[in-house]
Every structure is written in C-alpha cells, then in structure tokens.
Design a protein around this motif. Structure first.
Motif, PDB file in Angstrom:
ATOM      1  N   LEU A   1      43.167   9.297  61.665  1.00 19.41           N
ATOM      2  CA  LEU A   1      44.151  10.379  61.622  1.00 19.41           C
ATOM      3  C   LEU A   1      45.189  10.093  60.540  1.00 19.41           C
ATOM      4  O   LEU A   1      45.658   8.955  60.400  1.00 19.41           O
ATOM      5  N   GLU A   2      45.573  11.113  59.787  1.00 19.95           N
ATOM      6  CA  GLU A   2      46.574  10.962  58.724  1.00 19.95           C
ATOM      7  C   GLU A   2      47.620  12.056  58.836  1.00 19.95           C
ATOM      8  O   GLU A   2      47.540  12.926  59.708  1.00 19.95           O
ATOM      9  N   GLY A   3      48.607  11.993  57.961  1.00 23.95           N
ATOM     10  CA  GLY A   3      49.659  13.004  57.966  1.00 23.95           C
ATOM     11  C   GLY A   3      50.576  12.901  59.162  1.00 23.95           C
ATOM     12  O   GLY A   3      51.100  13.921  59.633  1.00 23.95           O
ATOM     13  N   GLY A   4      50.774  11.679  59.678  1.00 24.82           N
ATOM     14  CA  GLY A   4      51.663  11.488  60.814  1.00 24.82           C
ATOM     15  C   GLY A   4      51.046  11.800  62.158  1.00 24.82           C
ATOM     16  O   GLY A   4      51.730  11.751  63.188  1.00 24.82           O
ATOM     17  N   LEU A   5      49.773  12.100  62.207  1.00 24.41           N
ATOM     18  CA  LEU A   5      49.119  12.393  63.477  1.00 24.41           C
ATOM     19  C   LEU A   5      48.872  11.107  64.261  1.00 24.41           C
ATOM     20  O   LEU A   5      48.365  10.118  63.714  1.00 24.41           O
ATOM     21  N   ALA A   6      49.226  11.131  65.535  1.00 22.97           N
ATOM     22  CA  ALA A   6      48.964   9.984  66.415  1.00 22.97           C
ATOM     23  C   ALA A   6      47.834  10.288  67.389  1.00 22.97           C
ATOM     24  O   ALA A   6      47.152   9.383  67.864  1.00 22.97           O
ATOM     25  N   GLU A   7      47.654  11.565  67.695  1.00 24.01           N
ATOM     26  CA  GLU A   7      46.579  11.994  68.582  1.00 24.01           C
ATOM     27  C   GLU A   7      46.303  13.475  68.320  1.00 24.01           C
ATOM     28  O   GLU A   7      47.053  14.138  67.591  1.00 24.01           O
ATOM     29  N   LEU A   8      45.248  13.989  68.918  1.00 15.25           N
ATOM     30  CA  LEU A   8      44.870  15.385  68.740  1.00 15.25           C
ATOM     31  C   LEU A   8      44.822  16.084  70.091  1.00 15.25           C
ATOM     32  O   LEU A   8      44.543  15.444  71.108  1.00 15.25           O
ATOM     33  N   GLU A   9      45.100  17.358  70.085  1.00 13.57           N
ATOM     34  CA  GLU A   9      45.028  18.152  71.304  1.00 13.57           C
ATOM     35  C   GLU A   9      43.845  19.111  71.211  1.00 13.57           C
ATOM     36  O   GLU A   9      43.535  19.633  70.132  1.00 13.57           O
ATOM     37  N   ALA A  10      43.200  19.349  72.338  1.00 11.55           N
ATOM     38  CA  ALA A  10      42.065  20.272  72.388  1.00 11.55           C
ATOM     39  C   ALA A  10      42.485  21.647  71.889  1.00 11.55           C
ATOM     40  O   ALA A  10      43.555  22.147  72.265  1.00 11.55           O
ATOM     41  N   GLY A  11      41.677  22.251  71.034  1.00 16.31           N
ATOM     42  CA  GLY A  11      41.975  23.560  70.476  1.00 16.31           C
ATOM     43  C   GLY A  11      42.650  23.511  69.119  1.00 16.31           C
ATOM     44  O   GLY A  11      42.724  24.524  68.429  1.00 16.31           O
ATOM     45  N   THR A  12      43.156  22.319  68.723  1.00 13.50           N
ATOM     46  CA  THR A  12      43.818  22.177  67.427  1.00 13.50           C
ATOM     47  C   THR A  12      42.788  22.230  66.305  1.00 13.50           C
ATOM     48  O   THR A  12      41.692  21.688  66.429  1.00 13.50           O
ATOM     49  N   GLN A  13      43.168  22.873  65.193  1.00 10.71           N
ATOM     50  CA  GLN A  13      42.302  22.894  64.023  1.00 10.71           C
ATOM     51  C   GLN A  13      42.703  21.790  63.058  1.00 10.71           C
ATOM     52  O   GLN A  13      43.890  21.550  62.829  1.00 10.71           O
ATOM     53  N   VAL A  14      41.709  21.120  62.510  1.00 15.77           N
ATOM     54  CA  VAL A  14      41.954  20.023  61.581  1.00 15.77           C
ATOM     55  C   VAL A  14      41.024  20.166  60.383  1.00 15.77           C
ATOM     56  O   VAL A  14      40.024  20.886  60.416  1.00 15.77           O
ATOM     57  N   GLU A  15      41.385  19.457  59.318  1.00 17.77           N
ATOM     58  CA  GLU A  15      40.529  19.331  58.147  1.00 17.77           C
ATOM     59  C   GLU A  15      40.194  17.869  57.960  1.00 17.77           C
ATOM     60  O   GLU A  15      41.045  17.000  58.199  1.00 17.77           O
ATOM     61  N   MET A  16      38.981  17.584  57.515  1.00 12.27           N
ATOM     62  CA  MET A  16      38.575  16.181  57.387  1.00 12.27           C
ATOM     63  C   MET A  16      37.342  16.073  56.504  1.00 12.27           C
ATOM     64  O   MET A  16      36.611  17.041  56.279  1.00 12.27           O
ATOM     65  N   PHE A  17      37.130  14.862  56.001  1.00  8.66           N
ATOM     66  CA  PHE A  17      35.876  14.531  55.356  1.00  8.66           C
ATOM     67  C   PHE A  17      34.902  14.064  56.434  1.00  8.66           C
ATOM     68  O   PHE A  17      35.317  13.525  57.470  1.00  8.66           O
ATOM     69  N   VAL A  18      33.614  14.299  56.201  1.00  9.22           N
ATOM     70  CA  VAL A  18      32.585  13.869  57.151  1.00  9.22           C
ATOM     71  C   VAL A  18      31.847  12.670  56.576  1.00  9.22           C
ATOM     72  O   VAL A  18      31.523  12.640  55.383  1.00  9.22           O
TER      73      VAL A  18
END
Length: 340
Positions: A308-325
């Motif tokens: 996780l980057e950009g200050g993210l510590a965790e994710l919540e269900a339903g949140t949209q994210v961008e990432m490399f695979v």
C-alpha cells in the motif's frame, strides 16, 4: 392359457400385478423384434365420437397391422384399449415368448480399504507419476507445460508455448516452440509426426519436445530444483514482496522471506476491494485480465499491506484502488497500490 394371463405373465414378473397395456405392448414388440422400438414403430390415432374416444394402434414393426380399441371416456384410456386388443391378437406369440425374466443388477465392486503400508505405497507411486498413463487428462502437452513451469519456476505467459499445424500429404504436421525455456532452448522448434488430426499432430510434437528436454541433464536438474526464496535485505525492493504467516509471533521475529515477482502488463489497473483482513486482502479488477492465472481464486487478486502507498495503512471493502499487477508462483498480486 387365458389370453389376459398370457399378457401379464409374458410382460410382468408378477402376473397378478396391474397391466399397463401400452407399456406391455412396447415391451412385447421389443422382445419379439429383438431391438428397441421407436415412435414410428407403434403409432396411435384417436378419434372422438360425441363424449367418447376410440383409438387405433398401427404396428409398423409388424407390417403395419392395425387394431381398434373400445369406446372410452378419455383418449388415454382409448389408447390403452387399442394396445390391449393388439396384445390379445398376439396372445399366442406372447405365450411362446414365455415370462420375462428378471436380470439381476450387477453390483459395483466395493472399494477395498488399503492398509497403511498400501496407502503409503500408492501415494508414492502417484508422486512418482506411475499412474499418469491411466489418466487420459494427462497428455504430452500437459506434461510439457508442467515441465516448462518447473524449469522457469513460474506460470507460463500467453504466447510462450506456440503450436503451429500445417496440412500436409497424409494429414497434419505440427511444430512447437517453448519460449519459457532458458537460452538457446527458447529458439528451438520441434516437429512432430504426420497425424490424421491437428490435435494428434500437436500431441506428437509435444512428445518429441518433452523427450528432448527431459534428455538434457541441465534442464532436468533445473526442473528438479525447488523454488528458491530470496532473503529480504533492507526495505522492500521493486518487484519483490513479503509472504508472512499472520498471527505467528515467532515468524515475525525471524527474517522475512520474499518471492520473485514478474510485472504483468505495462500500466496500473483499477480494482475494487472485496475484503480486507488486517494485513492482507483481495481486490477484483474492473476488467478481466488476459492472463492464465486471472481465474484463480475466483478472479480475485491478492494485496499485502506492505504494497500500500500514498499513506494507506489498510483498505476497506468497496474502495476503488489503482495498482500494478505482478505474478509469482502463488498467482497474481497487486503492488504500488493507491486510492483512486
């Protein structure tokens, strides 16, 4: 013998049981003609007379003989009456056939329980591949793919194993190239024998390639080596990721290990978080990925909190994210994950 008794005895095991004359007629025709009957063999025609019905049955399997039943209150009863008249006409033939014999059902052989020693021996033989010949799903092509993955220590990418089939005199001939193999092996091309179908031609090419690859001592040794784990040095490096058993204090105190990663695609993709379990979770891409491992885990992609980057510590269900695979021996994962 009474004709009705002949009908019951020749068709049913129990002569005293109720007789369905249409069923009895079908069974008689099958036994007499010694073949299954079709709809064209026994044809019923029903006519209505006021509130009553009369049926005529035509036996095309008996040179088109026709028999009319009595007037009945319904079309079904009329057809049964016509069938009964046909059976009565062939009572002598029914009696000559004799009663229908019960054919005992074959019992499936019960699976004998293996002793611990026999079970261990069977497991060893399966591990050694001794039973592969009995499994039609294990073909030369599947064996070749499995061998290439063992050598490359990863999943095969689309286009790395290429079969080409050409129509030649006598059938088809196929070639195969294995781009996942190291060095000059990736440039080699194996041709199979001429076969009657494309599928058989590809299997023939796979068999020849498999034989030569297994015959090379260097590649065979590489395939036998276990997947290597690279020890982590300092902070997470580009293309590397952590795999840690959660909840294990002993493991958290030990030096963590990493698995080599391979980037999939060139840019980031958009995903929706499906679930998050504290230190890791699962996301689902907005568009299906064109990758052999894209359907593993029901199409979900693994994400660890260390990615996780950009200050993210965790994710919540339903949140949209961008990432490399990325891809590693365990499947697909996400890295450089940021919120949309």
């Amino acid at each position: 013998m009474n004709p009705s008794a002949a009908i019951a005895g020749a068709v049913l095991v129990d002569p005293d049981a109720a007789v369905d004359h249409k069923t009895a007629l079908n069974q008689f025709c099958q036994r007499y003609c010694k073949r299954p009957v079709t709809k064209q063999d026994i044809v019923y025609v029903v006519n209505r007379f006021g509130n009553q019905y009369q049926s005529i049955v035509k036996l095309n399997c008996f040179s088109g003989q026709e028999y009319a039943g009595h007037l009945s209150m319904s079309s079904k009863e009329a057809e049964k009456s016509a069938a009964q008249q046909a059976l009565l006409a062939y009572a002598a033939s029914l009696e000559a056939l004799g009663p229908k014999e019960d054919v005992p059902k074959k019992k499936k052989p019960s699976a004998s329980k293996l002793s611990p020693a026999e079970a261990a021996a069977k497991k060893e033989s399966q591990a050694a591949g001794e039973e592969e010949e009995d499994n039609p799903a294990i073909t030369a092509k599947t064996k070749l793919n499995s061998l290439c993955m063992k050598i490359a220590k990863r999943y095969l990418q689309k286009g790395e194993t290429v079969y080409e089939s050409l129509k030649v005199t006598g059938g088809y001939q196929a070639t195969v190239k294995l781009g996942a193999l190291p060095g000059e092996w990736a440039q080699r091309c194996w041709a199979g024998e001429v076969c009657s179908t494309k599928q058989k031609a590809e299997q023939s090419a796979a068999e020849i390639a498999l034989s030569q690859v297994l015959g090379d001592s260097t590649l065979s040794e590489e395939a036998a080596k276990p997947k290597e784990r690279v020890p982590k040095a300092g902070k997470r490096r580009e293309g590397m990721g952590k795999w840690v058993w959660q909840g294990s204090e002993e493991h958290e105190e030990e030096e963590e290990e990493e698995i080599p990663r391979a980037r999939v695609g060139e840019g980031k993709i958009t995903c929706t978080v499906v679930e998050w379990k504290g230190a890791y979770g699962w996301v689902r891409p907005a568009e299906a990925l064109d990758h052999p491992a894209a359907f593993f885990r029901g199409g979900k992609i693994y994400v660890h909190k260390s990615d996780l980057e950009g200050g993210l510590a965790e994710l919540e269900a339903g949140t949209q994210v961008e990432m490399f695979v990325y891809e590693d021996p365990s499947g697909l994962g996400g890295e450089e994950v940021t919120a949309v």
